[in-house]
Design an enzyme around this catalytic site. Structure first.
Site, short mmCIF file in Angstrom:
data_model
loop_
_atom_site.label_atom_id
_atom_site.label_comp_id
_atom_site.label_asym_id
_atom_site.label_seq_id
_atom_site.Cartn_x
_atom_site.Cartn_y
_atom_site.Cartn_z
N GLU A 97 5.72 -6.51 -1.19
CA GLU A 97 4.91 -5.89 -2.09
C GLU A 97 4.67 -6.77 -3.29
O GLU A 97 4.17 -6.05 -4.51
CB GLU A 97 5.26 -4.40 -2.54
N GLY A 98 5.01 -7.94 -3.27
CA GLY A 98 4.97 -8.68 -4.92
C GLY A 98 5.16 -10.11 -4.60
O GLY A 98 5.65 -10.71 -3.37
#
Length: 239
Positions: A97-98
């Site tokens: 997610e990043g």
């Protein structure tokens, strides 16, 4: 686990002890739990990434080396310090997610090379993409690496379970499974919030989730089941 290619583990208060002279967590109680669950026929996988923390690979070489590290520390390899001692995991889950999107295909390929060296057991590669298709971080890897299952997060996005049936987009993921995934038998799980407080948006109660699941199952053969985030908040979803 986040912070990779460094090993930074977080199991909340389930494990807070470290190896002497090191910041690496040493979790013999979790190791015993892993073995117990496996004795009952349950697969135990380690999630990598998450919504917080800085992580990612700067090159394919770094990703390949980290796959070696993972095999040695958590699977059938050897390392001076193993967080779960001699317990052997059944796989990993990429919850990216990043960070950047590079290196993950190489990481999976190298880890699968190690998997193949131990035919005595089944090992898994999973991912937990956001429901918007394609996923912003792992989308390209989902088309170039072999996944056994994906736990699609149908929450915290416009395509969540609370948007069923208008914006709920399981059809996109079923199409990926059948036409774009290298593994045409890959299974797609409906990721659901375990309670109203487990995420920002997307929670539905147990009866609503059961109805959605039944309807999805009647339409899409790629459906593998339901994933909940997270288990200790599941009380309300089961009612």
């Amino acid at each position: 686990m986040n912070g990779f290619p460094n090993i930074i583990l977080n199991f909340a208060n389930a494990c807070e002890t470290t190896f002497e002279g090191s910041s690496l967590l040493h979790c013999p109680n979790i190791a015993a739990d892993i073995k117990f669950c496996q004795s009952k026929g349950k697969a135990v996988i380690l999630s990598m990434g998450g919504a917080s923390g800085a992580y990612g690979f700067s090159s394919d070489s770094q990703a390949s080396q980290f796959a070696d590290t993972m095999w040695n520390m958590f699977f059938k390899g050897t390392a001076a310090q193993r967080p779960f001692d001699d317990a052997v995991l059944d796989g990993i889950d990429l919850d990216i997610e990043g960070g950047g999107a590079s290196g993950y295909t190489t990481f999976i390929s190298q880890l699968r090379t190690h998997y193949a060296s131990d035919p005595s057991r089944q090992y898994y590669i999973a991912a937990a993409p956001q429901c918007p298709f394609p996923d912003a971080y792992i989308g390209s890897t989902l088309k170039s690496a072999w996944f056994d299952m994906v736990f699609v997060q149908f929450y915290n996005n416009y395509c969540g379970l609370n948007a069923y049936p208008t914006w709920f987009n399981f059809a996109d993921w079923d199409n990926w499974a059948k036409t774009q995934s290298l593994n045409k038998n890959v299974k797609v799980f409906i990721g659901a919030l375990g309670s109203p407080t487990a995420g920002s948006t997307g929670y539905v109660d147990g009866p609503a989730l059961s109805k959605i699941y039944t309807e999805v199952r009647s339409k899409y053969t790629s459906l593998g089941g339901i994933m909940t985030w997270d288990h200790d908040r599941n009380n309300s979803i089961s009612k």
